[in-house]
Design a protein around this motif. Structure first.
Motif, short mmCIF file in Angstrom:
data_model
loop_
_atom_site.label_atom_id
_atom_site.label_comp_id
_atom_site.label_asym_id
_atom_site.label_seq_id
_atom_site.Cartn_x
_atom_site.Cartn_y
_atom_site.Cartn_z
N HIS A 29 -5.21 23.95 14.93
CA HIS A 29 -4.18 23.17 14.23
C HIS A 29 -2.82 23.64 14.74
CE1 HIS A 29 -6.81 21.19 11.28
NE2 HIS A 29 -7.55 22.28 11.39
N SER A 30 -2.05 22.71 15.29
CA SER A 30 -0.77 23.05 15.92
C SER A 30 0.38 22.33 15.26
CB SER A 30 -0.80 22.67 17.40
OG SER A 30 -1.83 23.33 18.07
N GLN A 31 1.55 22.92 15.41
CA GLN A 31 2.80 22.27 15.03
C GLN A 31 3.76 22.44 16.20
OE1 GLN A 31 4.14 24.10 11.40
NE2 GLN A 31 3.11 22.60 10.13
N ASN A 32 4.32 21.34 16.65
CA ASN A 32 5.25 21.35 17.79
C ASN A 32 4.64 22.05 19.01
OD1 ASN A 32 7.18 20.09 16.13
ND2 ASN A 32 7.87 22.08 15.38
N GLY A 33 3.36 21.83 19.23
CA GLY A 33 2.70 22.38 20.39
C GLY A 33 2.34 23.86 20.30
N ASP A 78 -9.31 16.48 21.36
CA ASP A 78 -9.27 16.70 22.80
C ASP A 78 -9.74 18.13 23.11
OD1 ASP A 78 -7.10 17.54 25.26
OD2 ASP A 78 -8.29 15.72 25.48
N ASN A 79 -10.12 18.36 24.34
CA ASN A 79 -10.56 19.69 24.76
C ASN A 79 -9.48 20.75 24.50
OD1 ASN A 79 -12.33 21.54 25.98
ND2 ASN A 79 -11.26 21.33 27.92
N SER A 80 -8.22 20.37 24.57
CA SER A 80 -7.12 21.32 24.35
C SER A 80 -6.93 21.66 22.87
CB SER A 80 -5.81 20.76 24.91
OG SER A 80 -5.44 19.59 24.21
N GLU A 81 -7.60 20.92 21.99
CA GLU A 81 -7.49 21.15 20.55
C GLU A 81 -8.70 21.87 19.97
OE1 GLU A 81 -5.24 17.32 18.86
OE2 GLU A 81 -7.09 16.85 20.00
#
Length: 179
Positions: free
Chosen positions: A69-73, A113-116
């Protein structure tokens, strides 16, 4: 071997508990900007419990899925996703991997996505059969025959004890001798 059966077997339970506890108690070194995230990956449970449950899932199923879980990358926290809720989707040309997550709550089905996603896997076979190219294998599969033998031995022992000859009468012969 399913998780329920593995938890009821004292040897498997002890092994999984020992390995997961050892790994969960490790300190992360050289993590840089992710050091705090790795020490406290979840808002809901402490870091030790989070990593222990992730490793337990990895040992039982061969896979552990952690949604980022990300915020602003910037990664803020991780969420462990049960293996049964994840479907791996591989592009036809094997150029990308994505994960379909069925949360079974108000979030419904989400495509990550794989990056997530952090997907930790044990012993992926690399075989393309049944889309298992990127799926891990539980080391417990190697214990299938041993567990079957142990289960049969336990059933035999319990049956022998339950059906053992139990004398229910005492014969007494007053004033007589038996040859």
């Amino acid at each position: 071997i399913n998780a329920g059966k593995a938890r009821k077997n004292v040897d498997i339970f002890s092994m999984i508990n020992l390995i997961s506890s050892d790994i969960a108690s490790c300190d992360f070194q050289g993590a840089g900007m992710y050091e705090q995230l790795l020490k406290q990956p979840s808002n809901l449970i402490n870091g030790y419990s989070f990593w222990q449950s992730s490793v337990i899932q990895l040992l039982l199923t061969g896979n552990s899925y952690l949604l980022i879980h990300s915020q602003n990358g910037v990664a803020q926290w991780l969420e462990q996703v049960p293996t049964s809720c994840v479907t791996i989707m591989i592009a036809d040309d094997n150029s990308s991997v994505s994960y379909e997550i069925d949360f079974c709550d108000e979030r419904g089905t989400v495509l990550a996505d794989n990056s997530e996603m952090i997907h930790v896997k044990l012993m992926p076979t690399g075989e393309v059969t049944n889309d298992d190219l990127f799926v891990g294998t539980s080391p417990l599969q190697s214990l299938t025959d041993s567990i079957a033998v142990t289960d049969n031995a336990n059933r035999l022992t319990l049956s022998t004890i339950a059906n053992a000859i139990n004398p229910s009468a005492v014969i007494s012969v007053p004033d007589a001798q038996l040859d």
